[in-house]
Design a protein around this motif. Structure first.
Motif, PDB file in Angstrom:
ATOM      1  N   UNK A 371       0.829  -1.205   0.000  1.00 27.61           N
ATOM      2  CA  UNK A 371       0.000   0.000   0.000  1.00 27.61           C
ATOM      3  C   UNK A 371       0.866   1.259   0.000  1.00 27.61           C
ATOM      4  N   UNK A 372       1.917   1.242   0.801  1.00 33.69           N
ATOM      5  CA  UNK A 372       2.796   2.411   0.866  1.00 33.69           C
ATOM      6  C   UNK A 372       3.412   2.699  -0.497  1.00 33.69           C
ATOM      7  N   UNK A 373       3.949   1.653  -1.136  1.00 33.85           N
ATOM      8  CA  UNK A 373       4.630   1.811  -2.425  1.00 33.85           C
ATOM      9  C   UNK A 373       3.654   2.264  -3.506  1.00 33.85           C
ATOM     10  N   UNK A 374       2.488   1.621  -3.587  1.00 32.41           N
ATOM     11  CA  UNK A 374       1.582   1.922  -4.681  1.00 32.41           C
ATOM     12  C   UNK A 374       0.844   3.246  -4.491  1.00 32.41           C
ATOM     13  N   UNK A 375       0.583   3.638  -3.263  1.00 37.69           N
ATOM     14  CA  UNK A 375      -0.007   4.960  -3.051  1.00 37.69           C
ATOM     15  C   UNK A 375       0.977   6.051  -3.469  1.00 37.69           C
ATOM     16  N   UNK A 376       2.239   5.888  -3.100  1.00 44.38           N
ATOM     17  CA  UNK A 376       3.248   6.849  -3.506  1.00 44.38           C
ATOM     18  C   UNK A 376       3.407   6.842  -5.023  1.00 44.38           C
ATOM     19  N   UNK A 377       3.390   5.661  -5.633  1.00 45.75           N
ATOM     20  CA  UNK A 377       3.524   5.560  -7.090  1.00 45.75           C
ATOM     21  C   UNK A 377       2.360   6.250  -7.800  1.00 45.75           C
ATOM     22  N   UNK A 378       1.153   6.089  -7.268  1.00 39.49           N
ATOM     23  CA  UNK A 378      -0.024   6.742  -7.866  1.00 39.49           C
ATOM     24  C   UNK A 378       0.082   8.258  -7.752  1.00 39.49           C
ATOM     25  N   UNK A 379       0.572   8.739  -6.616  1.00 40.64           N
ATOM     26  CA  UNK A 379       0.734  10.189  -6.436  1.00 40.64           C
ATOM     27  C   UNK A 379       1.757  10.755  -7.423  1.00 40.64           C
ATOM     28  N   UNK A 386       6.712   9.557 -13.918  1.00 45.57           N
ATOM     29  CA  UNK A 386       6.721   8.249 -14.577  1.00 45.57           C
ATOM     30  C   UNK A 386       6.214   7.171 -13.628  1.00 45.57           C
ATOM     31  N   UNK A 387       5.679   6.102 -14.201  1.00 43.93           N
ATOM     32  CA  UNK A 387       5.133   4.999 -13.415  1.00 43.93           C
ATOM     33  C   UNK A 387       6.239   4.138 -12.829  1.00 43.93           C
ATOM     34  N   UNK A 388       5.964   3.581 -11.676  1.00 50.86           N
ATOM     35  CA  UNK A 388       6.873   2.637 -11.050  1.00 50.86           C
ATOM     36  C   UNK A 388       7.156   1.483 -12.014  1.00 50.86           C
ATOM     37  N   UNK A 389       8.425   1.031 -12.025  1.00 48.94           N
ATOM     38  CA  UNK A 389       8.809  -0.107 -12.852  1.00 48.94           C
ATOM     39  C   UNK A 389       9.095   0.222 -14.297  1.00 48.94           C
ATOM     40  N   UNK A 390       9.185   1.528 -14.636  1.00 52.47           N
ATOM     41  CA  UNK A 390       9.415   1.895 -16.038  1.00 52.47           C
ATOM     42  C   UNK A 390      10.765   2.565 -16.269  1.00 52.47           C
ATOM     43  N   UNK A 391      11.627   2.575 -15.264  1.00 55.95           N
ATOM     44  CA  UNK A 391      12.932   3.217 -15.446  1.00 55.95           C
ATOM     45  C   UNK A 391      13.780   2.429 -16.435  1.00 55.95           C
ATOM     46  N   UNK A 392      14.666   3.119 -17.092  1.00 55.84           N
ATOM     47  CA  UNK A 392      15.510   2.478 -18.109  1.00 55.84           C
ATOM     48  C   UNK A 392      16.458   1.459 -17.512  1.00 55.84           C
ATOM     49  N   UNK A 393      16.718   1.535 -16.203  1.00 56.08           N
ATOM     50  CA  UNK A 393      17.696   0.657 -15.562  1.00 56.08           C
ATOM     51  C   UNK A 393      17.053  -0.506 -14.805  1.00 56.08           C
ATOM     52  N   UNK A 394      15.747  -0.717 -14.985  1.00 63.29           N
ATOM     53  CA  UNK A 394      15.095  -1.753 -14.195  1.00 63.29           C
ATOM     54  C   UNK A 394      15.565  -3.149 -14.615  1.00 63.29           C
ATOM     55  N   UNK A 395      15.458  -4.115 -13.705  1.00 66.04           N
ATOM     56  CA  UNK A 395      15.846  -5.498 -13.982  1.00 66.04           C
ATOM     57  C   UNK A 395      14.799  -6.143 -14.887  1.00 66.04           C
ATOM     58  N   UNK A 396      15.196  -6.754 -16.007  1.00 70.22           N
ATOM     59  CA  UNK A 396      14.223  -7.455 -16.853  1.00 70.22           C
ATOM     60  C   UNK A 396      13.458  -8.499 -16.041  1.00 70.22           C
ATOM     61  N   UNK A 397      12.156  -8.582 -16.250  1.00 70.33           N
ATOM     62  CA  UNK A 397      11.333  -9.480 -15.443  1.00 70.33           C
ATOM     63  C   UNK A 397      11.732 -10.939 -15.593  1.00 70.33           C
ATOM     64  N   UNK A 398      12.259 -11.326 -16.754  1.00 67.09           N
ATOM     65  CA  UNK A 398      12.632 -12.725 -16.958  1.00 67.09           C
ATOM     66  C   UNK A 398      13.800 -13.147 -16.078  1.00 67.09           C
ATOM     67  N   UNK A 399      14.477 -12.191 -15.446  1.00 61.62           N
ATOM     68  CA  UNK A 399      15.590 -12.525 -14.551  1.00 61.62           C
ATOM     69  C   UNK A 399      15.165 -12.632 -13.086  1.00 61.62           C
ATOM     70  N   UNK A 400      13.915 -12.276 -12.782  1.00 63.78           N
ATOM     71  CA  UNK A 400      13.453 -12.273 -11.403  1.00 63.78           C
ATOM     72  C   UNK A 400      13.015 -13.662 -10.974  1.00 63.78           C
ATOM     73  N   UNK A 401      13.268 -14.012  -9.706  1.00 63.92           N
ATOM     74  CA  UNK A 401      12.926 -15.326  -9.193  1.00 63.92           C
ATOM     75  C   UNK A 401      12.452 -15.232  -7.746  1.00 63.92           C
TER      76      UNK A 401
END
Length: 436
Positions: A371-379, A386-401
């Motif tokens: 809730x804390x993260x997404x409320x701040x992201x919405x604000x 820019x939306x959370x998770x859209x930065x140019x340096x984010x980790x590709x999702x296929x690498x997450x485990x």
């Protein structure tokens, strides 16, 4: 607890709602590829962020997702004829192609130039991981498509459960990141057992702990956060912990701990303010589990548990077909299938739960962080960012485990559910496979 304004900011996605605008900065799953597999097949209704769309595959195999309502008189194109490289409206015969061009207007004079002036709303689309994905943001802002976590290579075996849920998306997602509930709500389907890690059989997911009160720790990340639920294992409890590490990948994906047969992902996609499409994905680069076996295990077979539009026969009005006689014989809920048990809890909170009346505890740490993260992201989005998770340096999702396993108490859990390169070392430490 959230006040009414915060609750609306978190849950509402229609129109100009900040959370909906945040979602529009991400590629969104519109439907399953299997639903539109046939060229010139039956069009499929899709509802996303309060908009009614229709998906179809044309005569040439091209995929289209367009506004459901014909640009002429707004009749439904979901009833239209899918033929000759477009959807033809039944009302007056206007035909729309996958790009939103009007190919034919038989009701207009031959010399009319109206077709060249009309453009129907169409959405860029891609296919990956068994899904059709679309971009609902402004066309000039479209981001490069990124494969989801469960599609790191073409040979991944993917099985998907799809179910309509009658409540807001955040309510559903909060269930996916609530590790503590599984020891109670799903205790029949996830029984304690003397095993060396989470297992999968045709009827249950045994796991090596009787602990119903896990200790939770959260680690914020660029993609959202990861958290660990620490439980006492049945064996070697004095020297080891049983860890289940879950990842929240903003804004709507959860990677939950795997078992010995397959990895698990959950998508919680807002159809509108008070309806969600829930997807439960089992995936593996080995044997895994086939589609019908997965849907049978979850009580989510089309034609048995669901209609062709993925709406459930187990609903609030029939108490989710709860079997009280089975409960007396030891079944904890009397409700068939892990997702159905969850849905019964989510829906009975109401379409949008009154979060001001909650009394949260230590086991709700991940929910508070979400809730804390997404409320701040919405604000941030509301203020033009820019939306959370859209930065140019984010980790590709296929690498997450995600991760699960029994490890020595001295283990630093944050090293066990990192990007893909760390997976092999994590498995060695745990003595329990983190891969399917």
């Amino acid at each position: 607890m959230l006040n009414a304004d915060e609750n609306d900011l978190l849950c509402r996605v229609e129109g100009n709602a900040a959370m909906g605008q945040l979602m529009r900065q991400h590629w969104l799953p519109a439907c399953l590829s299997e639903e539109v597999a046939e060229p010139d097949g039956t069009p499929v209704r899709v509802r996303l962020l309060g908009e009614d769309l229709v998906a179809f595959r044309d005569s040439d195999g091209r995929l289209g997702v367009v506004d459901e309502h014909c640009p002429h008189r707004r009749a439904s194109l979901a009833l239209g004829r899918n033929e000759e490289a477009g959807l033809r409206c039944l009302y007056h015969g206007w035909k729309i192609d996958v790009d939103g061009n009007v190919l034919d207007m038989p009701s207009e004079p031959r010399e009319s130039c109206l077709a060249q002036k009309v453009r129907h709303k169409a959405f860029p689309s891609r296919e990956s991981g068994g899904f059709v994905w679309i971009w609902m943001g402004p066309p000039e802002t479209v981001r490069a498509f990124e494969p989801p976590a469960w599609a790191p290579s073409p040979d991944i075996r993917t099985s998907v459960v799809k179910m309509h849920v009658g409540c807001n998306w955040a309510q559903v997602l909060e269930g996916a990141i609530d590790s503590a509930h599984s020891s109670s709500l799903h205790s029949t389907d996830m029984p304690p057992a003397r095993v060396d890690g989470a297992k999968a059989t045709a009827t249950a997911w045994p796991r090596p702990s009787t602990d119903k009160a896990p200790r939770l720790q959260v680690q914020p990340t660029d993609f959202g956060f990861r958290y660990v639920a620490i439980r006492r294992p049945i064996k070697d409890a004095s020297t080891h912990d049983y860890l289940r590490i879950t990842l929240f990948v903003a804004p709507f994906t959860v990677l939950i701990p795997p078992n010995n047969m397959y990895k698990l992902s959950i998508l919680n996609i807002p159809m509108d303010d008070v309806n969600t499409m829930f997807y439960f994905i089992a995936w593996s680069d080995q044997e895994g589990i086939d589609q019908e076996a997965w849907r049978k295990f979850c009580g989510a077979q089309v034609g048995v548990d669901l209609d062709r539009d993925f709406r459930r026969i187990r609903v609030r009005s029939n108490n989710y077909l709860q079997d009280r006689s089975a409960m007396k014989l030891g079944d904890h809920t009397g409700i068939k299938g892990i997702p159905n048990q969850d849905i019964a809890m989510w829906e009975t909170m109401g379409p949008i739960a009154d979060r001001s009346r909650e009394r949260l505890g230590a086991s709700d740490v991940a929910i508070v962080e979400f809730r804390r993260i997404m409320l701040e992201a919405a604000r941030v989005v509301r203020d033009g960012g820019a939306a959370i998770g859209t930065s140019a340096t984010h980790i590709p999702h296929v690498k997450l485990r995600s991760f699960e396993g029994i490890v020595p108490k001295t283990t630093n859990w944050t090293t066990l559910a990192d990007v893909q390169e760390h997976e092999s070392s994590a498995s060695t430490v745990a003595g329990s496979s983190a891969a399917a």
